[in-house]
Design an enzyme around this catalytic site. Structure first.
Site: not given
Ligand code: G3H
Ligand code: ZN
Length: 287
Positions: A207, A85
């Site tokens: 996100h 990530d």
């Protein structure tokens, strides 16, 4: 089941108008809770690991080996991708060599030309190894020096340029923020999301998935979001459940101080939060 590339699960979600949960892990208990939640709900899942979390857990290879071995031990049969990530360029390349099956190269802070050049290089390294790639345009807001920034809206022209590189899914700034949303938050810019989604024509990644009102998440999925990243909400549920356990003095009763007992309420709370997210994203029984 072996770890899988995230491309197919995202493509299916995009076509079926639901989203795959990307849940960040922080340690072994977290990874177990994510795997149990995915298996119990028959949901494909992405385990996200930041570079900081990788460092904390002993490096990329430790994280990959631990996940692979846990999956075998737990007889996990649903598709699971292990995803770096917000990777740096060097981090994304290193994760490709360590057993990750998906990587994000986060070049949002670079000018678009350099973001494109480096994203292309990450795709060239990842794809031959059957590893999916996420790129980012615009930026996700968040707290810096006590001030919560709103991030920068992504430009649909950049969405066209970056998807031409063959990336598998795209993170875009659409008014989303990492961590808690401030009281005066204006909400997701769904109009811009629609434009980005049309331009990219691949699954969009949302996100900052913690704390967005359910209605907005559903609308975002309808407009092309196929992956939602969640970290803070699981951390908050873990902390609240652990606090409750300690405040009830359960650590002082019998062997309540044993970490296997001490972590149990927090792990159960993470699983409950993930289940809520899977329901909201529509990915239950999609494995
Ligand atoms: O990349 C990870 C996320 O975007 C998580 O954001 O902590 O606000 O849920 P969050
Ligand atoms: Zn993020």
């Amino acid at each position: 089941m072996k770890l899988v590339n995230a491309k197919d699960m995202i493509a299916k979600a995009y076509a079926g108008k639901y989203a795959i949960a990307h849940i960040n892990t922080n340690n072994l208990e977290w990874t177990k809770a994510i795997l149990e939640a995915a298996q119990e709900n028959k949901a494909p899942i992405i385990i996200g690991v930041s570079e900081g979390a990788c460092k904390y857990m002993g490096g990329y290879k430790t994280v990959a080996d631990m996940t692979i071995d846990l999956m075998a031990h737990m007889n996990i049969t649903v598709p699971v991708a292990l995803h770096l990530d917000h990777g740096t360029y060097e981090g994304a390349l290193a994760a490709c060599d360590a057993g990750f099956t998906s990587v994000m190269f986060d070049g949002h802070h670079l000018d678009i030309a350099e973001n494109l050049t480096k994203t292309e290089k990450v795709v060239a390294k990842a794809h031959p190894k059957n590893i999916s790639v996420e790129a980012e345009i615009g930026s996700i807001g968040g707290e810096e020096d006590g001030v919560v920034g709103n991030g920068e809206l992504a430009d649909p022209k950049d969405a066209i340029s970056i998807t031409k590189l063959g990336i598998d899914f795209l993170a875009a700034g659409i008014g989303n923020i990492h961590g808690a949303y401030p009281a005066n938050w204006k909400g997701l810019n769904l109009e811009r999301l629609g434009e980005i989604s049309k331009a990219a024509n691949i699954g969009i990644v949302l996100h900052g998935g913690s704390g967005i009102p359910d209605g907005q998440v559903k609308e975002a999925i309808e407009l092309g979001v196929a992956k939602v990243n969640v970290n803070t909400e699981c951390q908050l549920s873990f902390a609240a459940a652990t606090r409750k356990y300690i405040e009830a003095n359960k650590d002082q009763q019998g062997k309540g101080f044993d970490p296997r007992k001490l972590f149990k309420p927090g792990s159960d709370a993470i699983k409950a939060t993930i289940k809520e997210k899977l329901e909201l994203f529509g990915s239950i029984n999609k494995a």
